[in-house]
Design an enzyme around this catalytic site. Structure first.
Site, mmCIF file in Angstrom:
data_model
loop_
_atom_site.group_PDB
_atom_site.id
_atom_site.type_symbol
_atom_site.label_atom_id
_atom_site.label_comp_id
_atom_site.label_asym_id
_atom_site.label_seq_id
_atom_site.Cartn_x
_atom_site.Cartn_y
_atom_site.Cartn_z
ATOM 1 N N GLY A 106 -4.677 3.379 1.417
ATOM 2 C CA GLY A 106 -4.933 3.026 2.659
ATOM 3 C C GLY A 106 -3.738 2.983 3.461
ATOM 4 N N GLN A 107 -2.427 3.308 2.990
ATOM 5 C CA GLN A 107 -1.347 3.120 3.876
ATOM 6 C C GLN A 107 -1.364 3.949 5.199
ATOM 7 O OE1 GLN A 107 2.588 4.641 1.972
ATOM 8 N NE2 GLN A 107 3.699 3.595 3.570
ATOM 9 N N SER A 108 -1.144 3.542 6.105
ATOM 10 C CA SER A 108 -1.514 3.853 7.466
ATOM 11 C C SER A 108 -0.080 4.008 8.162
ATOM 12 C CB SER A 108 -2.486 3.128 8.159
ATOM 13 O OG SER A 108 -2.060 1.639 8.652
ATOM 14 N N HIS A 116 2.760 -6.553 2.551
ATOM 15 C CA HIS A 116 1.824 -7.277 3.120
ATOM 16 C C HIS A 116 1.854 -8.938 2.527
ATOM 17 C CE1 HIS A 116 -0.916 -4.319 5.182
ATOM 18 N NE2 HIS A 116 -0.226 -3.500 4.329
ATOM 19 N N ASN A 157 0.871 -1.256 0.142
ATOM 20 C CA ASN A 157 0.280 0.053 0.083
ATOM 21 C C ASN A 157 0.976 1.353 -0.209
ATOM 22 O OD1 ASN A 157 -2.388 -1.546 0.072
ATOM 23 N ND2 ASN A 157 -2.378 -1.749 2.292
ATOM 24 N N HIS A 160 6.443 -1.622 3.782
ATOM 25 C CA HIS A 160 6.032 -3.050 4.403
ATOM 26 C C HIS A 160 5.152 -3.652 3.128
ATOM 27 C CE1 HIS A 160 2.874 0.156 5.492
ATOM 28 N NE2 HIS A 160 1.868 -1.108 5.379
HETATM 29 P P1 DGP Z 1 -0.988 -0.097 5.686
HETATM 30 O O1 DGP Z 1 -2.187 0.027 6.031
HETATM 31 O O2 DGP Z 1 -0.660 -0.749 4.538
HETATM 32 O O3 DGP Z 1 0.254 0.978 6.167
HETATM 33 O O4 DGP Z 1 -0.598 -1.446 7.034
HETATM 34 C C1 DGP Z 1 -0.162 -1.263 8.335
HETATM 35 C C2 DGP Z 1 -0.352 -2.361 8.880
HETATM 36 O O5 DGP Z 1 0.058 -2.573 10.016
HETATM 37 C C3 DGP Z 1 -1.907 -2.834 9.089
HETATM 38 O O6 DGP Z 1 -2.276 -4.002 8.475
HETATM 39 C C4 DGP Z 1 -2.004 -2.982 10.469
HETATM 40 C C5 DGP Z 1 -0.613 -3.190 10.789
HETATM 41 N N1 DGP Z 1 -0.144 -2.725 12.431
HETATM 42 C C6 DGP Z 1 -0.470 -1.350 13.011
HETATM 43 N N2 DGP Z 1 0.217 -1.296 14.081
HETATM 44 C C7 DGP Z 1 0.577 -2.567 14.169
HETATM 45 C C8 DGP Z 1 1.399 -3.093 15.332
HETATM 46 O O7 DGP Z 1 1.615 -2.262 16.334
HETATM 47 N N3 DGP Z 1 1.821 -4.215 15.480
HETATM 48 C C9 DGP Z 1 1.753 -5.110 14.278
HETATM 49 N N4 DGP Z 1 2.121 -6.318 14.460
HETATM 50 N N5 DGP Z 1 0.865 -4.635 13.318
HETATM 51 C C10 DGP Z 1 0.649 -3.456 13.173
#
Ligand code: DGP
Length: 121
Positions: free
Chosen positions: A100-102, A109, A94, A107
């Site tokens: 929806g990159q958060s 997925h 993302n 990273h």
């Molecule tokens: P994106 O939305 O593509 O930026 O994906 C970010 C992902 O990171 C989302 O699927 C949830 C995951 N995520 C957010 N905070 C944490 C965390 O503290 N630990 C883990 N293991 N995953 C997290």
């Protein structure tokens, strides 16, 4: 390239300062289970070095390109280790708001373990 950003969540996970369920812990790459899994297998694969997204990683040239190769290779190894190599899986970067990159640390997925629809929502 910035090696580590103090306020970055995924830099914290890579450093071991923030807990996560790691499935791979390499010299340059770390993989861990997503906290909010969207499929039976949902693993995030990241470089230890901080890049805000995959476009920034590519734009960095080398060593970014070598790192992207390592990320993709690591995603494939995760899929094999999770037993979804033959059933199939998605590798998703993302990138930016519409995707929806958060978390602003590149990273991949790795998603699998169930049939998925296309187009994505
Ligand atoms: P994106 O939305 O593509 O930026 O994906 C970010 C992902 O990171 C989302 O699927 C949830 C995951 N995520 C957010 N905070 C944490 C965390 O503290 N630990 C883990 N293991 N995953 C997290």
């Amino acid at each position: 390239m910035i090696v580590s950003v103090p306020e970055c969540l995924f830099c914290g996970i890579a450093a071991g300062d923030v807990p996560a369920t790691k499935v791979a812990d390499g010299e340059r790459i770390v993989a861990f289970r997503d906290i909010n899994p969207q499929a039976p297998v949902h693993v995030l694969v990241i470089p230890r070095d901080h890049y805000p997204n995959v476009a920034a990683l590519v734009a960095a040239g080398d060593p970014g390109k070598g790192l992207l190769d390592e990320l993709i290779a690591a995603a494939g190894k995760v899929a094999a280790a999770e037993g979804i190599e033959d059933s199939g899986y998605r590798v998703v970067f993302n990138t930016g708001p519409d995707a929806g990159q958060s978390v602003a640390h590149v990273h991949a997925h790795v998603l699998g373990g169930r049939a998925m629809a296309w187009p994505p929502g």
